[in-house]
Design an enzyme around this catalytic site. Structure first.
Site, PDB file in Angstrom:
ATOM      1  N   GLY A 106       0.813  -1.219   0.000  1.00 41.88           N
ATOM      2  CA  GLY A 106       0.000   0.000   0.000  1.00 41.88           C
ATOM      3  C   GLY A 106       0.840   1.260   0.000  1.00 41.88           C
ATOM      4  CG  ASP A 159      -0.759  -6.101   0.195  1.00 42.76           C
ATOM      5  OD1 ASP A 159      -1.886  -6.340  -0.272  1.00 42.76           O
ATOM      6  OD2 ASP A 159      -0.436  -4.990   0.637  1.00 42.76           O
ATOM      7  NE  ARG A 178      -2.877  -3.175  -3.188  1.00 44.84           N
ATOM      8  CZ  ARG A 178      -2.594  -1.894  -3.397  1.00 44.84           C
ATOM      9  NH1 ARG A 178      -1.933  -1.533  -4.471  1.00 44.84           N
ATOM     10  NH2 ARG A 178      -2.967  -0.977  -2.534  1.00 44.84           N
ATOM     11  CG  ASP A 199      -7.420 -12.512   3.793  1.00 37.87           C
ATOM     12  OD1 ASP A 199      -7.379 -11.509   4.541  1.00 37.87           O
ATOM     13  OD2 ASP A 199      -8.477 -12.964   3.317  1.00 37.87           O
ATOM     14  CE1 TYR A 242      -9.014   4.333   7.890  1.00 36.03           C
ATOM     15  CE2 TYR A 242      -9.269   6.704   8.123  1.00 36.03           C
ATOM     16  CZ  TYR A 242      -8.457   5.597   7.976  1.00 36.03           C
ATOM     17  OH  TYR A 242      -7.097   5.761   7.912  1.00 36.03           O
ATOM     18  CE  LYS A 280      -7.081   3.366  10.720  1.00 37.44           C
ATOM     19  NZ  LYS A 280      -6.070   2.326  10.653  1.00 37.44           N
TER      20      LYS A 280
END
Ligand code: NAD
Ligand code: AKB
Length: 314
Positions: A13, A36, A38, A54, A144, A148
């Site tokens: 990321g 990651d 990805r 994952d 979000y 957090k």
């Protein structure tokens, strides 16, 4: 060279790529395992071990930690503010469960240190807008921000109850050129540099007068490493530290860009992200970070703009 063995989760990321490379320089390439969902990021290829993971799969994560003798985890996988509003339940699930998986494995395996970032998104419309303090009204309104804030409470809980050395920063919006941002409200401040160079114009999804706290990536990476390297006794806040770099509006960043590209133009088409930004502070008081472990930012808007444009032109 240090002996620790680090796992970075979410290494492909916006923060992960640069943080992984910085950690590899400090700890040795083979001692920092990047992971990651990805495919491995181009900039990470060939620089050290990479594992497809994952973080929601706790068993696989646990096996990986044991197999690689991991002593520290940096958990960066998350769903950010703008994407989170499109699927709140998914954002909550991923942001909370990933953290709980990591904290629980840290407890079971007795890991040395955990890093997990929080965000200025913990603050909400009822928080003071200017120089928002470490301890003030915290009533986030985005999923979000709620995740957090809950995450901060979990970090502090695991520290107080089980003695886990968890450390965290409330990052402002981060600006960088190496790896693209992923679904945040502050992403405009990255896109604008790309579009200025490629198109000579930019349509901004926030109003021209929307001031937000921001930080250039080299400062964010240094803050992260300085916090993680600080003596445990100096890290008194075990939820997350306020962290400040600079504050500016879309109009101000566009004017700074115009100093280098006089023909650059900006237009404004606010969308759903305006409401998210309107609930966040305009600037942050980070005196606790400065006093307790010596934090000091290096980049302002002018210096960052010179560096961003120079590097994006390469
Ligand atoms: P990003 O979206 O750019 O990167 C997150 C990475 O996590 C992605 O590469 C993604 O593929 C990976 N990921 C997602 N789900 C995963 C899963 N289930 N398992 C493994 N990997 C998974 O985010 P970022 O900007 O690098 O942010 C990293 C952390 O910093 C997040 O916690 C974010 O909330 C926080 N933060 C970022 C900013 C910012 O401006 N970038 C500001 C404040 C806080
Ligand atoms: C976002 O905009 O969601 C992030 C953040 C400030 O947490 N950049």
């Amino acid at each position: 060279m240090k002996k620790d063995k680090i796992l970075v989760i979410g290494a492909c990321g916006q923060i992960g790529v640069e943080l992984t490379l910085a950690l590899r320089k400090m700890y040795g390439d083979q001692n920092v395992v990047a992971s990651d969902l990805r495919e491995e990021h181009e900039l990470l290829k060939g620089s050290g071990p990479y594992v497809s993971l994952d973080v929601m799969n706790k068993e696989m994560l646990h096996v990986l930690v044991i197999r690689h003798n991991i002593t520290q985890i940096y958990l960066l996988a998350a769903i950010l503010s703008a994407t989170g509003e499109k699927n709140p339940l998914l954002a909550w699930h991923i942001n909370m469960q990933s953290l709980l998986n990591v904290l629980d494995i840290a407890k079971e395996e007795g890991l040395d240190k955990i890093y997990w970032p929080s965000s200025i998104a913990v603050f909400g419309p009822n928080s003071p807008k200017a120089d928002t303090e470490q301890h003030t009204i915290i009533e986030p309104t985005t999923i979000y921000g709620i995740s957090k804030f809950a995450g901060e409470r979990w970090c502090e809980y695991y520290n107080h109850r089980y003695g886990i050395d968890v450390r965290s920063l409330r990052y402002p919006g981060l600006i960088s050129y190496k790896s693209a941002p992923g679904g945040g409200t502050t992403d405009y401040a990255v896109e604008i540099y790309h579009e200025a160079l490629e198109e000579g114009k930019y349509e901004c999804f926030l109003r021209e007068d929307t001031y937000l706290p921001m930080m250039y990536m080299p400062d964010a990476i240094r803050a992260t490493i300085e916090l993680m390297e600080a003596d445990a006794a100096r890290v008194k806040i075990r939820s997350a530290y306020n962290l400040s770099g600079m504050s500016f509006s879309p109009k101000e960043i566009s004017e700074e860009i115009k100093k280098h590209i006089p023909s650059f133009t900006i237009s404004y088409e606010p969308d759903y992200r305006q409401q998210i930004a309107d609930g966040w502070p305009q600037s942050i008081d980070d005196s606790a970070a400065r006093e307790q472990w010596g934090w000091k930012p290096e980049y302002d808007l002018e210096k960052m703009t010179v560096d961003m444009l120079k590097n994006l032109k390469k």
